[in-house]
Design a protein around this motif. Structure first.
Motif: not given
Length: 174
Positions: A78-88, A114-122, A151-158
Motif C-alpha cells: 500500500x505504500x509508494x516509492x519515488x525516485x527524484x533528483x535535486x540539484x546539489x 555527484x558532488x565533491x562536498x556534502x556527501x554527509x546527507x547520506x 552540505x548546506x545546499x545539498x541539505x536544503x535541496x533534499x
C-alpha cells in the motif's frame, strides 16, 4: 661543457581512495526498493502531472516541479516509492523516498551523489529526521530539519525535494 641535468617526469601517485562524494552510486533503484520495502513488490505507476496539479504542488510545497513525468512505484503493502533528483551545488543528487500507505515518509536513501562536498546527507541520523513526516508536516531547513555544515545546499535541496514529493502525493496520488 655545462653539466646536464635530466628532466624526470614523476607520475601522479594514486592513493587508492576516491574523494568522498564524487560521482558515487550507492544504490540502484531496485536495491533502494528492497532496502526501503523489504519483501514487498513494486510496480511502476506512470504519472504525468496536469498543469493544474503542477501549480497546486508548487503552491503547496513552495518548490518548482522540474518534470511533470514522475518516477513512482506502487508498493504491494500500500505504500509508494519515488525516485527524484535535486540539484546539489553544481550536480544532481538522485534519491529515493518511500511512503507508508498513509503518506508518511518511511525512509529516504541517496542513490547517486555527484558532488565533491556534502556527501554527509547520506548519514543515517540526518536522513532519519524525515521519517514520519507527511505533507502537513513543517519541513524547513534550520528549523525542522537540521543543516549540515559544508552540505548546506545539498541539505536544503533534499529537504525541498521531500516537501515537493509529499505535496505530489497529496495532490496526485492520494
Amino acid at each position: 661543457m655545462k653539466d646536464w641535468i635530466p628532466f624526470v617526469a614523476v607520475p601522479a601517485v594514486a592513493t587508492g581512495s576516491a574523494l568522498p562524494g564524487v560521482a558515487n552510486t550507492y544504490l540502484t533503484v531496485e536495491q533502494a526498493q528492497k532496502t526501503i520495502f523489504p519483501g514487498a513488490s513494486c510496480t511502476q505507476f506512470p504519472v504525468t502531472l496536469t498543469p493544474d496539479q503542477q501549480k497546486k504542488i508548487e503552491s503547496r510545497s513552495k518548490v518548482g516541479v522540474r518534470s511533470r513525468d514522475l518516477k513512482v512505484w506502487r508498493v504491494s503493502n500500500g505504500g509508494w516509492f519515488f525516485v527524484d533528483e535535486v540539484l546539489g551545488k553544481h550536480e544532481y543528487i538522485t534519491y529515493a523516498m518511500g511512503l507508508t500507505a498513509n503518506g508518511a515518509v518511511k525512509q529516504i536513501e541517496i542513490l547517486d551523489y555527484r558532488e565533491t562536498y556534502g556527501y554527509q546527507i547520506r548519514d543515517e541520523p540526518w536522513r532519519q529526521q524525515f521519517v514520519g513526516k507527511t505533507a502537513d508536516s513543517p519541513l524547513n531547513l534550520d528549523q525542522d530539519i537540521r543543516n549540515i555544515s559544508g552540505a548546506t545546499l545539498s541539505s536544503r535541496h533534499i529537504t525541498d525535494g521531500v516537501r515537493r514529493l509529499l505535496a505530489t502525493y497529496e495532490v496526485a496520488l492520494h
